[in-house]
Design a protein around this motif. Sequence first.
Motif, PDB file in Angstrom:
ATOM      1  N   LYS A 188      -6.948  -7.221  -4.198  1.00  0.00           N
ATOM      2  CA  LYS A 188      -7.268  -6.063  -4.679  1.00  0.00           C
ATOM      3  C   LYS A 188      -6.809  -5.261  -3.369  1.00  0.00           C
ATOM      4  O   LYS A 188      -7.677  -5.249  -2.311  1.00  0.00           O
ATOM      5  CB  LYS A 188      -8.692  -5.750  -5.037  1.00  0.00           C
ATOM      6  CG  LYS A 188      -8.759  -6.556  -6.476  1.00  0.00           C
ATOM      7  CD  LYS A 188     -10.306  -6.787  -7.058  1.00  0.00           C
ATOM      8  CE  LYS A 188     -10.453  -7.282  -8.132  1.00  0.00           C
ATOM      9  NZ  LYS A 188     -11.631  -7.530  -8.490  1.00  0.00           N
ATOM     10  N   ASP A 192      -6.954  -1.412  -1.136  1.00  0.00           N
ATOM     11  CA  ASP A 192      -7.577  -0.330  -1.283  1.00  0.00           C
ATOM     12  C   ASP A 192      -7.131   0.096   0.456  1.00  0.00           C
ATOM     13  O   ASP A 192      -6.605  -0.441   1.198  1.00  0.00           O
ATOM     14  CB  ASP A 192      -9.068  -0.215  -1.394  1.00  0.00           C
ATOM     15  CG  ASP A 192      -9.765  -1.049  -0.092  1.00  0.00           C
ATOM     16  OD1 ASP A 192      -9.427  -1.160   1.111  1.00  0.00           O
ATOM     17  OD2 ASP A 192     -10.614  -1.981  -0.717  1.00  0.00           O
ATOM     18  N   ALA A 193      -7.378   1.625   0.553  1.00  0.00           N
ATOM     19  CA  ALA A 193      -7.018   2.362   1.620  1.00  0.00           C
ATOM     20  C   ALA A 193      -7.552   1.844   2.873  1.00  0.00           C
ATOM     21  O   ALA A 193      -7.081   1.726   4.060  1.00  0.00           O
ATOM     22  CB  ALA A 193      -7.341   3.591   1.638  1.00  0.00           C
ATOM     23  N   LEU A 227       0.771  -1.163   0.069  1.00  0.00           N
ATOM     24  CA  LEU A 227       0.136  -0.116  -0.015  1.00  0.00           C
ATOM     25  C   LEU A 227       0.699   1.393  -0.248  1.00  0.00           C
ATOM     26  O   LEU A 227       0.550   2.310  -0.705  1.00  0.00           O
ATOM     27  CB  LEU A 227      -1.059  -0.088   1.175  1.00  0.00           C
ATOM     28  CG  LEU A 227      -2.170  -0.800   0.894  1.00  0.00           C
ATOM     29  CD1 LEU A 227      -2.537  -1.189   2.506  1.00  0.00           C
ATOM     30  CD2 LEU A 227      -3.273  -0.614   0.134  1.00  0.00           C
ATOM     31  N   TYR A 251      -1.960  -1.429  -6.403  1.00  0.00           N
ATOM     32  CA  TYR A 251      -3.333  -1.702  -6.410  1.00  0.00           C
ATOM     33  C   TYR A 251      -3.716  -3.032  -6.139  1.00  0.00           C
ATOM     34  O   TYR A 251      -4.786  -3.237  -5.885  1.00  0.00           O
ATOM     35  CB  TYR A 251      -4.063  -0.861  -7.719  1.00  0.00           C
ATOM     36  CG  TYR A 251      -3.955   0.476  -7.603  1.00  0.00           C
ATOM     37  CD1 TYR A 251      -4.871   1.250  -6.900  1.00  0.00           C
ATOM     38  CD2 TYR A 251      -3.152   1.212  -8.615  1.00  0.00           C
ATOM     39  CE1 TYR A 251      -5.007   2.566  -6.823  1.00  0.00           C
ATOM     40  CE2 TYR A 251      -3.104   2.567  -8.434  1.00  0.00           C
ATOM     41  CZ  TYR A 251      -3.977   3.223  -7.508  1.00  0.00           C
ATOM     42  OH  TYR A 251      -3.795   4.742  -7.688  1.00  0.00           O
ATOM     43  N   ARG A 252      -3.142  -4.001  -6.705  1.00  0.00           N
ATOM     44  CA  ARG A 252      -3.320  -5.570  -6.444  1.00  0.00           C
ATOM     45  C   ARG A 252      -2.020  -6.254  -6.482  1.00  0.00           C
ATOM     46  O   ARG A 252      -0.968  -5.539  -6.703  1.00  0.00           O
ATOM     47  CB  ARG A 252      -4.059  -5.862  -7.502  1.00  0.00           C
ATOM     48  CG  ARG A 252      -3.564  -5.667  -8.923  1.00  0.00           C
ATOM     49  CD  ARG A 252      -4.574  -6.166 -10.005  1.00  0.00           C
ATOM     50  NE  ARG A 252      -3.609  -6.254 -11.098  1.00  0.00           N
ATOM     51  CZ  ARG A 252      -3.827  -7.056 -12.154  1.00  0.00           C
ATOM     52  NH1 ARG A 252      -4.993  -7.858 -12.389  1.00  0.00           N
ATOM     53  NH2 ARG A 252      -3.001  -6.961 -13.383  1.00  0.00           N
TER      54      ARG A 252
END
Length: 183
Positions: free
Chosen positions: A160, A162-163, A119, A124-125
Amino acid sequence: MQNTAFHAVPPTGMIRQLRPSDLPLFREHLLRLDAESRRDRFNGFTDDTFVSTYADRCFADGTTVIGYVEDGAVLGAAELHERPEEDIPTGEIAFSVERALQHRGIGRMLFKRLILNALGLGYYRLLVTTHPENEAMKALARKFGAELTFEAGEAVGVIKLDAAMAAPLLQHAQAAAMEQPRL
């Protein structure tokens, strides 16, 4: 049959990013993997020459390597390899934990730290590939949201990022850091 008393003993080492000077420790860790653990890590048979060259290449090409370090030895590792050919920022991940320390939560701790690093690097993945019989890796990947499919005799997963994933991982990392010995 596994010795449940042994597996109940919590790990006492530290999870940290490995420095370039840790290359020999990382190489030694990979070379100590028993045949089954080595097969799980590399998805097939590998000899010592391949493993040594692989470790050197990881540090030469900028791979992020997170280690579980105990008593000055790397006993587990998580790797984050960039996949620049992908359209969106993508990393490929790999894990190894020495047989005597498996099933003690070290893989999960390495996974959490690796996701935080991914992150932080803007991925992103994450991609994970293992052979279909590696139940531990498949279960661990699923815990972190991997959707697994089977392609060409391998289990392939995509996580996947994400924040929203970061908040609980950061809380865990901060709590773990508070428990680390101060030098």
